[in-house]
Design an enzyme around this catalytic site. Structure first.
Site, mmCIF file in Angstrom:
data_model
loop_
_atom_site.group_PDB
_atom_site.id
_atom_site.type_symbol
_atom_site.label_atom_id
_atom_site.label_comp_id
_atom_site.label_asym_id
_atom_site.label_seq_id
_atom_site.Cartn_x
_atom_site.Cartn_y
_atom_site.Cartn_z
ATOM 1 C CB THR A 54 37.114 38.555 35.488
ATOM 2 O OG1 THR A 54 37.343 38.607 36.880
ATOM 3 C CG2 THR A 54 38.340 39.102 34.764
ATOM 4 N NE ARG B 111 42.717 37.800 45.279
ATOM 5 C CZ ARG B 111 42.179 37.654 44.088
ATOM 6 N NH1 ARG B 111 41.535 38.623 43.513
ATOM 7 N NH2 ARG B 111 42.296 36.506 43.435
ATOM 8 N N GLY C 105 44.545 40.346 42.550
ATOM 9 C CA GLY C 105 44.543 39.095 41.793
ATOM 10 C C GLY C 105 45.459 39.132 40.585
ATOM 11 C CG ASP C 106 44.450 36.470 37.412
ATOM 12 O OD1 ASP C 106 43.515 36.835 38.170
ATOM 13 O OD2 ASP C 106 44.237 35.909 36.321
ATOM 14 C CB THR D 168 38.341 34.984 33.671
ATOM 15 O OG1 THR D 168 37.381 34.854 34.731
ATOM 16 C CG2 THR D 168 37.976 33.999 32.568
ATOM 17 N N GLY D 169 39.575 33.617 36.384
ATOM 18 C CA GLY D 169 39.573 32.426 37.230
ATOM 19 C C GLY D 169 40.181 32.745 38.574
ATOM 20 N N GLY E 77 42.578 33.768 40.742
ATOM 21 C CA GLY E 77 43.769 34.532 40.414
ATOM 22 C C GLY E 77 45.063 34.051 41.027
HETATM 23 N N1 ASP Z 1 40.898 36.382 38.146
HETATM 24 C C1 ASP Z 1 40.107 37.238 38.966
HETATM 25 C C2 ASP Z 1 40.841 37.437 40.276
HETATM 26 O O1 ASP Z 1 41.375 36.487 40.814
HETATM 27 C C3 ASP Z 1 38.726 36.725 39.267
HETATM 28 C C4 ASP Z 1 37.996 36.056 38.127
HETATM 29 O O2 ASP Z 1 38.433 36.096 36.994
HETATM 30 O O3 ASP Z 1 36.927 35.456 38.368
HETATM 31 O O4 ASP Z 1 40.832 38.520 40.780
#
Ligand code: ASP
Length: 346
Positions: A212, A240, A242-243, A263-264, A266
């Site tokens: 991301t 789906r 995400g955040d 990032t992470g 979500g």
């Molecule tokens: N945060 C992103 C999501 O959940 C994915 C990521 O940042 O690795 O869509």
């Protein structure tokens, strides 16, 4: 030229030069990330590492060129994110990961700290640069978030570049999906309509999804902005989101506090409203950007079972880049023009 006109012109040029000097002596900061995850030096070839460093440096330079001329934080974060969206190295735009159904569904958002303006698109499959579409939603519509075919129709009306969904195909991400799908018991079960509880816990693969991208900036005028763009998580299922496109979860900016891009995993960032909570901790508790971001990334997110990282810059230009994973592609540049790029834990 008459002597009088020549003097006027000279005075004008001197005033312009002075104004430029005054502008460029002011502080500005750009911070970027290219995703957090299991990024280990032992899994990286020197060529791949160099490619990431180059791509991150290019994104920093794109934003720096704008900020050093007195351009806006908003323009800088959009430019930096667009470059990373166009690179197949990152899980955004061209390098987006695949959903369980083998599609690329992109999410992005942007926020202007000056007036709390915000825009987002989610689940889009044909917009080449989702971050520019998010900005168009913010500036050219009355809305904050648009999804799917509606967002694509809007992007088309705004004259943004649309591409065939196959533009987003990369062999590496496709192989990533095949690998994850093979390990995912839900893939087959769900295809046959059986519900399994494990999908509620793991919407995608956390080892094969990093990349991301995001950017936050403080410009010479004291304005903050944040932008985030992603393909989401490998093997994500059935619409789906995400955040990344959710204002307050993956992205937030307020001139009174800070700008944040996350990032992470979500689902956890949504449940904790991570980006807005960082801003709130600064605004209501008087925490430093370092303390506020550490609280979320090193305490709240892992306590709930999630992982990831974020980048933040506060209204004074202080930078925070915490992550609780093995690595996070990241970097920053300030008015001195010295770019700092890092990948692993230091
Ligand atoms: N945060 C992103 C999501 O959940 C994915 C990521 O940042 O690795 O869509």
């Amino acid at each position: 030229m008459k002597p009088f006109s020549a003097i006027i012109l000279l005075l004008f040029m001197m005033a312009t030069a002075q104004a430029q000097q005054a502008a460029s002596s002011k502080k500005f900061t750009l911070v970027i990330h290219g995703g957090a995850g299991t990024i280990l030096k032992k899994n990286m070839t020197p060529e791949k590492e160099q490619a990431y460093q180059l791509a991150l440096n290019n994104a920093l330079q794109a934003g720096y060129t704008i900020l050093t001329k007195g351009g806006t934080a908003l323009d800088a974060v959009e430019a930096a994110v667009r470059l990373m969206e166009d690179s197949p190295l990152f899980n955004a735009g061209k390098g987006a990961v695949f959903t369980n159904e083998g599609k690329n569904e992109l999410d992005a958002s942007i926020m202007d700290g000056k007036n709390l303006g915000a825009g987002a698109v989610a689940s889009v499959t044909t917009i080449r640069n989702p971050i520019t579409a998010a900005r168009a939603v913010m500036e050219k519509s009355q809305h904050v978030m648009m999804v799917g075919s509606g967002a694509e129709k809007f992007a088309q009306q705004q004259g943004l570049e649309l591409v065939d969904p196959s533009y987003f195909y990369t062999e590496e991400r496709w192989q990533g999906l095949l690998k994850v799908r093979a390990q995912d018991p839900d893939s087959v079960a769900l295809d046959h309509g059986n519900k399994s509880t494990s999908m509620l816990k793991q919407p995608g693969n956390r080892d094969d999804k990093y990349g991301t991208v995001g950017a936050v900036a403080l410009d010479q005028h004291g304005n903050l902005a944040a932008a985030t763009s992603t393909g989401g998580m490998t093997n994500k299922k059935f619409g789906r989101i995400g955040d990344a496109p959710i204002i307050g979860a993956g992205t937030y900016a307020n001139n009174a506090t800070c700008a944040v891009s996350c990032t992470g995993w979500g689902e956890f960032f949504i449940r904790l409203s991570v980006a807005k909570t960082v801003s709130d901790l600064i605004e209501y508790k008087g925490l430093s950007v370092q303390a506020a971001t550490n609280d979320l990334i090193h305490k709240k997110v892992p306590a709930l079972g999630g992982d990831g990282g974020l980048i933040a810059v506060d209204k004074s230009g202080n930078v925070a880049m915490p992550f609780n994973t093995e690595g996070m592609y990241r970097g920053y540049i300030k008015q001195d023009g010295k770019a700092v790029v890092q990948i692993y834990k230091e």
